[in-house]
Design an enzyme around this catalytic site. Structure first.
Site, PDB file in Angstrom:
ATOM      1  N   ALA A   1       0.847  -1.199   0.000  1.00  0.00           N
ATOM      2  CA  ALA A   1       0.000   0.000   0.000  1.00  0.00           C
ATOM      3  C   ALA A   1       0.878   1.244   0.000  1.00  0.00           C
ATOM      4  O   ALA A   1       2.031   1.204   0.443  1.00  0.00           O
ATOM      5  CB  ALA A   1      -0.883  -0.005   1.240  1.00  0.00           C
TER       6      ALA A   1
ATOM      7  N   GLY B   1       0.714  -5.052   1.138  1.00  0.00           N
ATOM      8  CA  GLY B   1      -0.434  -5.197   0.236  1.00  0.00           C
ATOM      9  C   GLY B   1      -0.070  -5.880  -1.062  1.00  0.00           C
ATOM     10  O   GLY B   1      -0.917  -6.514  -1.693  1.00  0.00           O
TER      11      GLY B   1
ATOM     12  N   GLU C   1      -0.370  -9.397  -0.317  1.00  0.00           N
ATOM     13  CA  GLU C   1      -1.795  -9.698  -0.107  1.00  0.00           C
ATOM     14  C   GLU C   1      -2.527  -9.857  -1.440  1.00  0.00           C
ATOM     15  O   GLU C   1      -3.409 -10.711  -1.580  1.00  0.00           O
ATOM     16  CB  GLU C   1      -2.420  -8.612   0.769  1.00  0.00           C
ATOM     17  CG  GLU C   1      -1.947  -8.677   2.217  1.00  0.00           C
ATOM     18  CD  GLU C   1      -2.421  -7.517   3.052  1.00  0.00           C
ATOM     19  OE1 GLU C   1      -3.186  -7.765   4.006  1.00  0.00           O
ATOM     20  OE2 GLU C   1      -2.049  -6.365   2.737  1.00  0.00           O
TER      21      GLU C   1
ATOM     22  N   GLU D   1       4.045  -4.887   7.771  1.00  0.00           N
ATOM     23  CA  GLU D   1       3.198  -3.822   8.321  1.00  0.00           C
ATOM     24  C   GLU D   1       3.484  -3.541   9.803  1.00  0.00           C
ATOM     25  O   GLU D   1       3.327  -2.408  10.265  1.00  0.00           O
ATOM     26  CB  GLU D   1       1.712  -4.198   8.154  1.00  0.00           C
ATOM     27  CG  GLU D   1       1.179  -4.065   6.738  1.00  0.00           C
ATOM     28  CD  GLU D   1       1.455  -5.270   5.866  1.00  0.00           C
ATOM     29  OE1 GLU D   1       0.871  -5.352   4.774  1.00  0.00           O
ATOM     30  OE2 GLU D   1       2.292  -6.113   6.249  1.00  0.00           O
TER      31      GLU D   1
HETATM   32  N1  T1G Z   1       4.590   3.560   0.323  1.00  0.00           N
HETATM   33  C1  T1G Z   1       5.029   4.768  -0.098  1.00  0.00           C
HETATM   34  N2  T1G Z   1       6.288   5.013  -0.585  1.00  0.00           N
HETATM   35  C2  T1G Z   1       7.108   3.961  -0.629  1.00  0.00           C
HETATM   36  C3  T1G Z   1       6.729   2.656  -0.194  1.00  0.00           C
HETATM   37  C4  T1G Z   1       5.392   2.484   0.288  1.00  0.00           C
HETATM   38  N3  T1G Z   1       4.928   1.295   0.666  1.00  0.00           N
HETATM   39  N4  T1G Z   1       7.780   1.828  -0.382  1.00  0.00           N
HETATM   40  C5  T1G Z   1       8.782   2.582  -0.902  1.00  0.00           C
HETATM   41  N5  T1G Z   1       8.388   3.855  -1.059  1.00  0.00           N
HETATM   42  C6  T1G Z   1       9.158   4.971  -1.636  1.00  0.00           C
HETATM   43  C7  T1G Z   1      10.370   5.342  -0.798  1.00  0.00           C
HETATM   44  O1  T1G Z   1      10.018   6.252   0.213  1.00  0.00           O
HETATM   45  C8  T1G Z   1      11.289   5.970  -1.848  1.00  0.00           C
HETATM   46  O2  T1G Z   1      10.831   7.282  -2.081  1.00  0.00           O
HETATM   47  C9  T1G Z   1      10.999   5.132  -3.092  1.00  0.00           C
HETATM   48  O3  T1G Z   1       9.709   4.536  -2.861  1.00  0.00           O
HETATM   49  C10 T1G Z   1      11.997   4.041  -3.325  1.00  0.00           C
HETATM   50  O4  T1G Z   1      12.118   3.303  -2.146  1.00  0.00           O
HETATM   51  C11 T1G Z   1      -3.025  -2.979   3.457  1.00  0.00           C
HETATM   52  C12 T1G Z   1      -1.444  -1.130   4.642  1.00  0.00           C
HETATM   53  C13 T1G Z   1      10.276  -1.518  -1.025  1.00  0.00           C
HETATM   54  C14 T1G Z   1      12.204  -2.561   0.057  1.00  0.00           C
HETATM   55  O5  T1G Z   1       6.388  -1.585   4.448  1.00  0.00           O
HETATM   56  O6  T1G Z   1      10.685  -1.478   2.601  1.00  0.00           O
HETATM   57  O7  T1G Z   1       0.787  -2.617   2.512  1.00  0.00           O
HETATM   58  O8  T1G Z   1      12.729   8.576  -1.208  1.00  0.00           O
HETATM   59  O9  T1G Z   1      14.363   4.252  -1.569  1.00  0.00           O
HETATM   60  O10 T1G Z   1      15.936   0.889  -0.896  1.00  0.00           O
HETATM   61  O11 T1G Z   1      -1.625  -4.496   4.382  1.00  0.00           O
HETATM   62  O12 T1G Z   1      11.172   0.965   0.260  1.00  0.00           O
HETATM   63  O13 T1G Z   1      12.591   8.054  -3.632  1.00  0.00           O
HETATM   64  O14 T1G Z   1      10.963   9.640  -2.555  1.00  0.00           O
HETATM   65  O15 T1G Z   1      13.269   2.555  -0.083  1.00  0.00           O
HETATM   66  O16 T1G Z   1      15.081  -0.241  -3.025  1.00  0.00           O
HETATM   67  C15 T1G Z   1       3.905  -2.258   3.486  1.00  0.00           C
HETATM   68  C16 T1G Z   1       8.145  -0.328   2.566  1.00  0.00           C
HETATM   69  C17 T1G Z   1       3.069  -1.043   3.286  1.00  0.00           C
HETATM   70  C18 T1G Z   1       7.478  -1.641   2.346  1.00  0.00           C
HETATM   71  C19 T1G Z   1      12.515  -0.645  -1.527  1.00  0.00           C
HETATM   72  N6  T1G Z   1       5.119  -2.129   2.711  1.00  0.00           N
HETATM   73  N7  T1G Z   1       9.211  -0.084   1.602  1.00  0.00           N
HETATM   74  O17 T1G Z   1      13.725  -0.251  -0.932  1.00  0.00           O
HETATM   75  O18 T1G Z   1      14.117   1.874  -2.329  1.00  0.00           O
HETATM   76  S1  T1G Z   1       1.642  -1.089   4.334  1.00  0.00           S
HETATM   77  C20 T1G Z   1       6.274  -1.784   3.267  1.00  0.00           C
HETATM   78  C21 T1G Z   1      10.410  -0.679   1.733  1.00  0.00           C
HETATM   79  C22 T1G Z   1       0.547  -2.135   3.551  1.00  0.00           C
HETATM   80  C23 T1G Z   1      -1.599  -3.360   3.609  1.00  0.00           C
HETATM   81  C24 T1G Z   1      -0.736  -2.378   4.302  1.00  0.00           C
HETATM   82  C25 T1G Z   1      11.465  -0.287   0.747  1.00  0.00           C
HETATM   83  C26 T1G Z   1      11.568  -1.272  -0.437  1.00  0.00           C
HETATM   84  P1  T1G Z   1      11.826   8.432  -2.383  1.00  0.00           P
HETATM   85  P2  T1G Z   1      13.526   3.031  -1.442  1.00  0.00           P
HETATM   86  P3  T1G Z   1      14.826   0.537  -1.828  1.00  0.00           P
END
Ligand code: T1G
Length: 706
Positions: A66, A107, A110, A130
């Protein structure tokens, strides 16, 4: 090109429809991408030629889940919501196969879980992280995963928040086929489709399940083990509830339960704090005027000056990153001791399975030592880690200036001193930068990157890029005494020791801050760092507290008595056989100092102890922000989360102040200023920026020097 095409590329080949997500950089499932997937599911549903839908990505990775930046906004809940999209895929009249590349997180996983089958490339990561954001999977993950793999394994995977590999996922039954590489996807899809062509099987997710006794026992045992790690958190408990209660329900009811638990967590201060930490760590890497192209100084060889504990810890980071590292010290015995220490530390990493035997060998091979500056002339980066004295460090930098190649980066690991004064002695001050590691340097994640008035953009950018290579969380700060971290810890520690003079017991102070969530109490921290080290730092910054007699009075007295902390088995506490004990002698000493300074002893509450320490921390943070030493309040938080054991579920001292409300912090500080008499007047004057933001109803986060 219509909007949906920007997010999903749709093509049909024979009876297969390919929905390829293409929302750069990581296919976050924002509103627009959800609409596009939903749109093309309808296209595939209505096309009689289509028998099977393949959900995949046109980018490197399947999906990062998400869009966290949408949380709390209308778009986050706008239909098709992510739960609704997953339900649609789950109940889709045609087969859906998810083709996962690189990673499927949150997500993203999911979505794949709602599909009938999943294939993934080797080396791929699959996870529901999450919990690291203070929430739980909210699009069916807490119900579909435990219905697919063992429920205790599913719950533990979600509570840990760490991804698993495709191979592990296949073993658990989460993945149907592991691909050697993406090139094999088409063939594997055809084979899988051939194997399951025909009527879709009964949806096994629908029914209720009984949690087997051994599963329930495994989960309880795991929960007990995690008690300390889950301290202050909400979502891991919610995950266990979702799995244990939801499994006994039909899927529809179970998903409703998940939604309730999700909304409850999402509205909590923990969730706000953990999501703040996620973005703050990303933002901290961004420095105005410094672009990725500036980072062009290649760092293939490193030299460390000084083979003490810090020098060795710093060297280990580079050795583990495979960077040849030369340790320089004038004292040969010290170098041999250092080599033995580094070898022992690497051995323990290997034996604990943190690094492979091969990595251990490579790291040892990459280590060299030297006694002569000529031997480090080719180093691309030199980090000085000698005794914390300005004159000593300046003499080292003069040597570096004479011996090192013109474009070498000259860095100092000083934790307090004026880096501009160090750069002044160099003919190339633009190559001078501070790389402030935290002890133990091979373990602590934080790296304060200190930019002088003349540090060049390539030197700064290359240092930040290097930080990622050695797996550090880097934050760029300006030059002042103690930079950000140590400057703020001074008032925090000041209050902790002052309250002992006012009658609090050392353990009372430490327990209060540990209950607040700090990894360690301030007094324990002082004993670990060394009472003498604290005194030296105070003396080097005497102008700050001149004339205030109680300042460090207890520490100076302890130093007089040779009680330097853990290293002398006695500091504020006694350490008999390593076991920490409160020492009545110290209480007597504190009482006599208090009497000599006319400080009346009294009983202090836990709330007062916490407020005085944490509000002092935040107040100094606002001073640092208004002076431009830190760019954003988030940077300060990243420093405290990764270097000072500040609880991540509180988001850092500045986020904590925002969560309380700056008005409340302002009133709290003003009350302390008034109630603590002359001492209060001296130490609790409110930072002007804090006052301004509080009076204009703004947050720390709303202020930035960027
Ligand atoms: N939402 C918004 N922005 C995100 C994002 C996310 N989930 N994941 C990455 N970004 C942005 C990040 O801030 C950066 O932005 C750019 O993408 C590149 O990322 C219903 C509610 C995926 C392993 O917790 O762990 O799903 O700085 O620099 O080092 O159940 O990002 O360039 O402006 O980190 O290669 C669950 C979080 C969401 C994963 C990539 N997902 N992301 O790492 O690149 S909650 C997460 C990461 C959810 C549902 C629920 C890492 C990555 P900018 P990056 P990277």
């Amino acid at each position: 090109m219509s909007e949906v095409n920007q997010y999903v590329d749709y093509r049909r080949e024979g009876d297969m429809a390919f929905l390829s997500m293409c929302h750069a950089p990581v296919n976050t499932l924002c509103y627009e991408l959800r609409c596009a997937i939903d749109h093309y599911l309808s296209v595939a549903e209505q096309d009689d030629n289509v028998q099977v839908v393949v959900l995949r990505s046109n980018l490197v990775a399947f999906s990062a889940g998400a869009d966290i930046s949408e949380f709390g906004t209308e778009k986050s809940f706008a239909e098709p919501s992510l739960p609704a999209l997953c339900d649609r895929i789950d109940q889709f009249p045609k087969w859906v196969i998810a083709e996962i590349s690189t990673y499927a997180l949150g997500g993203g996983l999911e979505l794949a879980l709602a599909a009938d089958k999943r294939i993934a490339t080797q080396g791929c990561k699959l996870g529901l992280p999450e919990v690291n954001l203070g929430i739980l999977p909210g699009a069916g993950g807490t119900q579909r995963l435990p219905r697919l793999i063992a429920s205790s394994t599913a719950a533990i995977m979600m509570c840990d928040g760490k991804p698993i590999s495709a191979a592990q996922a296949a073993e658990l039954g989460l993945i149907d086929v592991v691909l050697e590489s993406a090139e094999h996807a088409e063939a594997a899809l055809l084979q899988l489709w051939k194997a399951c062509a025909g009527t879709k099987p009964v949806n096994m997710f629908e029914q209720a399940y009984t949690l087997e006794a051994d599963e329930a026992a495994a989960l309880n045992a795991y929960q007990e083990q995690q008690a300390r790690r889950w301290y202050g958190l909400k979502s891991p408990f919610a995950i266990v509830d979702a799995v244990t209660q939801g499994m006994a329900m039909p899927l529809g009811e179970a998903l409703a339960l998940e939604r309730t638990l999700f909304d409850d967590c999402a509205a909590s201060p923990q969730a706000r704090a953990l999501q703040h930490a996620f973005f703050a760590e990303k933002e901290a890497l961004k420095v105005p005027g410094i672009g990725r192209d500036d980072a062009h100084l290649a760092i293939q060889e490193v030299a460390i000056i000084g083979s003490g504990l810090m020098g060795c810890g710093i060297a280990i980071n580079f050795l583990l990153a495979g960077i040849p590292t030369r340790l320089l010290d004038v004292n040969v015995e010290a170098l041999e001791k250092a080599r033995a220490y580094i070898q022992k530390t690497l051995e323990s990493n290997r034996d604990k399975g943190r690094i492979s035997a091969q990595k251990y060998e490579q790291a040892l091979m990459a280590l060299a030592t030297a006694c002569d500056y000529e031997d480090i002339a080719n180093a691309d980066l030199v980090i000085e880690a000698v005794f914390e004295d300005l004159a000593v460090k300046q003499s080292v930098f003069k040597e570096l200036d004479r011996h090192c190649k013109p474009d070498a980066i000259l860095a100092s690991n000083t934790s307090t001193l004026d880096l501009n004064a160090i750069a002044d002695v160099c003919a190339r001050p633009e190559n001078v930068i501070g790389l402030h590691f935290f002890s133990p340097a091979n373990i602590m994640k934080l790296l304060e990157v200190v930019r002088t008035e003349r540090t060049s953009a390539p030197v700064l950018a290359s240092s930040l890029k290097l930080a990622k290579r050695i797996n550090k969380v880097a934050v760029t700060v300006g030059v002042c005494y103690g930079f950000v971290g140590n400057r703020m810890v001074a008032p925090y520690s000041r209050e902790a020791f002052r309250m002992i003079l006012e009658g609090a017991r050392p353990s009372q102070v430490d327990e209060a801050l540990r209950e607040f969530g700090m990894a360690m109490g301030p007094i324990e921290m002082a004993d670990m760092a060394g009472i003498d080290v604290g005194c030296m730092a105070a003396l080097a910054n005497q102008q700050e507290w001149q004339g205030e007699e109680s300042y460090q009075a207890l520490q100076f007295a302890l130093r007089e008595q040779g009680r330097l902390g853990q290293k002398t088995s006695a500091g504020v506490y006694r350490y008999d056989d390593g076991k920490k004990q409160e020492d009545p002698e110290v209480l007597v000493l504190a009482k006599s100092i208090a009497e000599s300074l006319g400080i009346e002893q009294r009983s202090l509450t836990k709330d007062e102890i916490i407020q005085r320490c944490v509000f002092s921390l935040a107040n100094e943070g606002f001073r640092i922000l208004e002076e431009g030493i830190a760019q954003r309040s988030g940077d300060i938080d990243v420093i405290y989360l990764n270097g000072y054991g500040f609880p991540r579920w509180r988001g850092g001292p500045m986020q904590y102040a925002d969560e309380l409300g700056l008005q409340t912090v302002l009133q709290g500080l003003e009350a302390l200023q008034k109630n603590l008499g002359a001492y209060g007047e001296r130490w609790f004057s409110v930072a002007p920026l804090l006052k301004t933001l509080a009076q204009t109803n703004r947050s720390a986060q709303s202020f930035s020097n960027v």
